[in-house]
Design a protein around this motif. Structure first.
Motif, PDB file in Angstrom:
ATOM      1  N   ASN A 133      12.724   2.729   5.094  1.00 39.06           N
ATOM      2  CA  ASN A 133      11.554   1.857   4.887  1.00 39.06           C
ATOM      3  C   ASN A 133      12.088   0.538   5.315  1.00 39.06           C
ATOM      4  O   ASN A 133      11.542  -0.387   5.872  1.00 39.06           O
ATOM      5  N   LYS A 135      -0.272  -8.246   9.805  1.00 35.30           N
ATOM      6  CA  LYS A 135       1.124  -7.802   9.306  1.00 35.30           C
ATOM      7  C   LYS A 135       1.209  -6.309   9.216  1.00 35.30           C
ATOM      8  O   LYS A 135       0.228  -5.556   8.758  1.00 35.30           O
ATOM      9  N   TYR A 181      -3.737  -7.041   6.988  1.00 35.83           N
ATOM     10  CA  TYR A 181      -2.618  -6.259   6.667  1.00 35.83           C
ATOM     11  C   TYR A 181      -2.969  -4.786   7.104  1.00 35.83           C
ATOM     12  O   TYR A 181      -3.963  -4.479   6.379  1.00 35.83           O
ATOM     13  N   ASN A 211      10.982  -1.967   8.559  1.00 39.40           N
ATOM     14  CA  ASN A 211      10.090  -3.240   8.201  1.00 39.40           C
ATOM     15  C   ASN A 211      10.837  -4.658   8.515  1.00 39.40           C
ATOM     16  O   ASN A 211      10.525  -5.651   7.890  1.00 39.40           O
ATOM     17  N   ASP A 212      12.126  -4.464   8.776  1.00 39.68           N
ATOM     18  CA  ASP A 212      13.068  -5.459   9.024  1.00 39.68           C
ATOM     19  C   ASP A 212      12.547  -6.187  10.497  1.00 39.68           C
ATOM     20  O   ASP A 212      13.259  -5.394  11.716  1.00 39.68           O
ATOM     21  N   LYS A 213      12.315  -7.170  10.816  1.00 42.41           N
ATOM     22  CA  LYS A 213      12.060  -7.815  12.038  1.00 42.41           C
ATOM     23  C   LYS A 213      13.383  -7.766  12.821  1.00 42.41           C
ATOM     24  O   LYS A 213      13.088  -7.598  14.315  1.00 42.41           O
ATOM     25  N   ASP A 250       2.795  -2.807   7.954  1.00 47.99           N
ATOM     26  CA  ASP A 250       4.045  -2.270   7.291  1.00 47.99           C
ATOM     27  C   ASP A 250       4.095  -0.677   7.539  1.00 47.99           C
ATOM     28  O   ASP A 250       3.085   0.094   7.584  1.00 47.99           O
ATOM     29  N   ARG A 303      -1.225  -0.836   6.646  1.00 44.62           N
ATOM     30  CA  ARG A 303       0.099   0.038   6.180  1.00 44.62           C
ATOM     31  C   ARG A 303      -0.107   1.384   6.675  1.00 44.62           C
ATOM     32  O   ARG A 303      -1.179   1.914   6.358  1.00 44.62           O
ATOM     33  N   ARG A 307       4.772   1.380  14.890  1.00 42.94           N
ATOM     34  CA  ARG A 307       4.821   0.118  14.879  1.00 42.94           C
ATOM     35  C   ARG A 307       4.710  -0.534  16.138  1.00 42.94           C
ATOM     36  O   ARG A 307       3.791  -1.317  16.531  1.00 42.94           O
ATOM     37  N   ARG A 340       5.905   2.933   6.431  1.00 44.70           N
ATOM     38  CA  ARG A 340       6.763   3.485   5.462  1.00 44.70           C
ATOM     39  C   ARG A 340       6.685   4.924   5.694  1.00 44.70           C
ATOM     40  O   ARG A 340       5.876   5.393   6.062  1.00 44.70           O
TER      41      ARG A 340
END
Length: 157
Positions: free
Chosen positions: A127, A110, A75, A131-133, A112, A77, A98, A114
Motif C-alpha cells: 500500500n 486523487k 477522489y 501510493n508513493d508518488k 488511491d 480508491r 494506477r 490499495r
C-alpha cells in the motif's frame, strides 16, 4: 506473461454484464459529467493479469464493489485482491490500475490504490509503495516495467 507461475490454477469467475449509462441529466456540454463507480470499474476491468491470459475481473482481483468514488472531492480508491497472499505480481497489478486510471481520468482526481486487508503477506508495504508518488514515478522510468504494464492494459478502442 511471466514464466514460473505463482498461482498455476486460478479460479476464473463469470464476468458481470456490462451496463450502459443512461444518465442524461446533464445537457450543458461545458459541465463535466460526474464519474461514478461503474465508470471506474469499466476502465480497469479488462486489465490483463501479468501472469495469466485472464482479466482482473475474470480473476476477481477487482470488482465493482472494490471501487469507491467521491466525485465531489475528486477522489477514487480501488482496493484489489490478489489471487494468492504471496503474489509477487501484486505491485505490477496495482501499478497497472494506477496507470490506467491516470491515463483515463482528469488530472484533478486523487487516485488511491490499495490491496484488500488481509489479502497479501506484505499488505502495508504494498500500500505504501503503490501510493508513493516518487516510487511510482521511479517505477515508470523503468522501460521493462513500463512494457509489462502496457502489455497488461487493454488497447484503446
Amino acid at each position: 506473461m511471466v514464466s514460473g507461475l505463482i498461482n498455476e490454477n486460478p479460479i476464473i469467475y463469470p464476468k458481470k454484464e456490462r451496463r450502459l449509462r443512461t444518465d442524461t441529466s446533464i445537457t450543458d456540454e461545458l459541465t463535466p459529467e460526474p464519474i461514478d463507480q461503474l465508470e471506474i470499474f469499466d476502465h480497469i476491468r479488462d486489465i490483463k493479469d501479468p501472469e495469466h491470459p485472464n482479466t482482473l475481473e475474470d480473476l476477481r482481483v477487482v470488482t465493482e464493489d472494490s471501487v469507491e468514488v467521491d466525485d465531489e472531492n475528486s477522489y477514487v480508491r480501488v482496493t484489489f485482491t490478489p489471487t494468492v497472499e504471496h503474489c509477487s505480481m501484486a505491485t505490477v497489478i496495482g501499478l497497472c490500475v494506477r496507470v490506467k486510471l491516470l491515463r483515463s481520468l482528469p488530472s484533478r482526481y486523487k487516485i488511491d490504490i490499495r490491496v484488500a486487508p488481509g489479502s497479501h503477506a506484505t499488505e502495508d508495504a504494498l500500500n505504501k509503495q503503490l501510493n508513493d508518488k516518487e516510487r511510482v514515478a521511479a517505477a515508470l522510468e523503468n522501460p521493462n516495467l513500463v512494457e509489462m504494464v502496457d502489455e497488461c492494459l487493454p488497447s484503446e478502442e
